[in-house]
Design an enzyme around this catalytic site. Structure first.
Site, PDB file in Angstrom:
ATOM      1  N   ASP A  21       0.810  -1.248  -0.061  1.00 30.74           N
ATOM      2  CA  ASP A  21       0.015   0.048  -0.207  1.00 30.74           C
ATOM      3  C   ASP A  21       1.148   1.357  -0.268  1.00 30.74           C
ATOM      4  O   ASP A  21       0.428   1.940   0.823  1.00 30.74           O
ATOM      5  CB  ASP A  21      -1.801   0.334   1.424  1.00 30.74           C
ATOM      6  CG  ASP A  21      -1.604  -0.827   1.492  1.00 30.74           C
ATOM      7  OD1 ASP A  21      -2.243  -1.596   0.355  1.00 30.74           O
ATOM      8  OD2 ASP A  21      -2.065  -1.562   2.907  1.00 30.74           O
ATOM      9  N   GLU A 178     -11.076   0.761  -3.933  1.00 25.78           N
ATOM     10  CA  GLU A 178     -10.603   0.797  -2.292  1.00 25.78           C
ATOM     11  C   GLU A 178      -9.690   1.367  -3.024  1.00 25.78           C
ATOM     12  O   GLU A 178      -9.179   2.360  -4.410  1.00 25.78           O
ATOM     13  CB  GLU A 178     -10.144  -0.597  -2.125  1.00 25.78           C
ATOM     14  CG  GLU A 178      -9.985  -1.156  -2.842  1.00 25.78           C
ATOM     15  CD  GLU A 178      -8.943  -2.668  -1.921  1.00 25.78           C
ATOM     16  OE1 GLU A 178      -9.679  -2.735  -1.061  1.00 25.78           O
ATOM     17  OE2 GLU A 178      -8.659  -3.221  -2.250  1.00 25.78           O
TER      18      GLU A 178
END
Length: 508
Positions: A21, A178
């Protein structure tokens, strides 16, 4: 902590091991990057680079108990998800989700990304995960989060204004919209998201509009990045962030994995940070190849010192690469009790327990060797390779003079081997070995070989264990292997710890 810089050819991943991420920002000619940390403390590792290729960890954003609450019963692959790192108005801003029940989204700031970072500002009006920050020309701060929805916030206080409003959520029917990031580039606002789930179907899509709130027009070439249904060595590509370099070129950081072995392909290091070039065509970003070899960069490389292989625990403060499970009370983990030694005092009784005292570092190489000199006259403990409470291997020494290799795979726990030890401190070892035979579609990624070394250098192998059981494809979750030290009872003292990258597996 490190030797002199050694020039190496640029390659992907640029930050190997369990560093998923990625979120990036540039200040002048310096680049800063943050990654998820899940159940580990301290939270959110921070890196610095001058060339986008060579990165040095400079700290962790959430390094105080007052900033980060991860109770002993918080689950593995819980904790901190998907930070966004930005620089605005002379400050660094980092927003992140703590998925622990009762926690939620929080924001911290700093003038120096190496820290200290502020106490956490709670954001109870921001639901969901994967929050992003973007400021418009009027100074409004917009927080966009997975789903995908958006709300205006005061980043100084955490106050929200109005209700979250849905915005563009990617390809109709695609799973898991997302990881949104909102950018003002040229005449457009761009909303980039991940979709398809963080497994093999992962991808990146983008849309643009005339305002930060949309409406957003999807790129006709979506997804702009995916490796799904390919044989490329890097898979699960997604959860990306964009950055413009000092020379005006554009780049993308993203997560991906490197599956090894047979079917379904086992990734053991977790999701890693990769780099790809970006060009612009008709107002849309076009992502270049994400491959193990990076393209030639338009600026000189800036190698950084190679991390030292050995930590002698001579400093009062641990290196920033060391991570613990959920917290790190000084009464359970210290280098001050016995000078030049790390002392771990047991709390949980084994690595099966969520409150075990464990100090580790991410496995960052497909092949490695780790060694430690341990004194277990006051307790039991040793050297472990961990994925979670239900998936780990360890070699443990006891005050009674026994070394045993323990394997935990799901609901099964066994002692794979035992060996009597001579009196005094002992060197415990683990290294990657060849995948178990026979080599076929079921062949795992590697083996993990545990042993002991005598003071004269004589090595004794105790057990070779199939590495596939410490992979995400078996265990599930969002993390990767962590190699480290633990105490199962009493006080255990460690004189040093070595982590050495290898060019390939050692024969088992």
């Amino acid at each position: 902590m490190s030797d002199q810089p050694t020039p190496t050819p640029p390659s992907n991943p640029v930050i190997p091991g369990f560093h998923p991420d990625p979120s990036i920002c540039r200040v002048g000619e310096d680049y800063y990057l943050a990654c998820s940390s899940f159940e580990y403390f301290p939270g959110i590792p921070l890196f610095h680079s001058r060339d986008l290729v060579h990165w040095t960890q400079i700290g962790n954003a959430l390094d105080r108990p007052s900033q980060l609450h991860l109770p002993p019963d918080s689950r593995s692959s819980g904790g901190l998800y998907a930070p966004t790192l930005r620089h605005h108005a002379g400050r660094f801003w980092l927003i992140v989700t703590n998925v622990t029940p009762g926690e939620g989204n929080l924001l911290v700031t700093a003038t120096d990304p190496a820290g200290p970072w502020s106490d956490s500002i709670r954001l109870p009006g921001v639901p969901g995960i994967d929050p992003d920050l973007a400021w418009d020309e009027e100074g409004n701060c917009w927080c966009t989060f997975a789903g995908v929805a958006q709300i205006r916030i005061d980043p100084h206080t955490g106050e929200t204004f109005g209700e979250p409003q849905p915005v563009w959520s990617g390809t109709p029917g695609a799973a898991a919209p997302e990881a949104p990031h909102l950018y003002h580039i040229g005449e457009y606002w761009y909303l980039m998201i991940a979709e398809g789930g963080t497994e093999r179907g992962h991808g990146v899509s983008i849309a643009r509009g005339s305002s930060p709130n949309g409406p957003f027009e999807p790129c006709p070439s979506n997804p702009i990045l995916t490796h799904r249904s390919t044989t490329r060595p890097i898979q699960n590509t997604g959860h990306a962030d964009l950055v413009q370099a000092a020379d005006g070129s554009w780049w993308m950081v993203l997560l991906g994995v490197r599956p090894q072995g047979g079917t379904p392909g086992w990734h053991i290091l977790g999701r890693e940070t990769f780099l790809a070039p970006v060009s612009w065509v008709d107002g849309w970003p076009v992502v270049g190849e994400v491959s193990p070899e990076l393209p030639e960069l338009p600026w000189p490389l800036a190698p950084v010192p190679v991390p030292a292989e050995r930590d002698d625990f001579e400093s009062n403060e641990l290196w920033p690469c060391w991570i613990s499970l959920r917290d790190r009370p000084t009464e359970h983990c210290t280098t001050k009790e016995r000078p030049g030694w790390l002392t771990l005092r047991a709390r949980g009784g084994s690595l099966d327990e969520p409150d075990v005292v464990f100090l580790g570092r991410r496995q960052q190489h497909l092949a490695f060797r780790a060694r430690t000199l341990v004194d277990t006259t006051e307790g039991s403990g040793g050297l472990a390779v961990r994925l979670d409470e239900r998936h780990h291997y360890a070699i443990e020494a006891t005050p009674e003079g026994t070394a045993r290799v323990i394997a935990r795979i799901g609901s099964l726990r066994t002692v794979a081997a035992e060996l009597p030890l001579p009196a005094g401190p002992v060197i415990l070892t683990v290294h990657t070995g060849e995948a178990p035979q026979p080599h076929d579609a079921r062949t795992g990624p590697d083996s993990l070989v545990f042993g002991v070394e005598a003071t004269d250098g004589t090595a004794t192998q105790l057990a070779s264990l199939d590495g596939r059981y410490l992979s995400t494809e078996v265990a599930g979750g969002f993390t990767g292997r962590v190699v480290g030290l633990y105490a199962a009872s009493g006080a255990v003292h460690f004189d040093w710890f070595d982590y050495t990258p290898l060019t390939g597996p050692v024969a088992s």
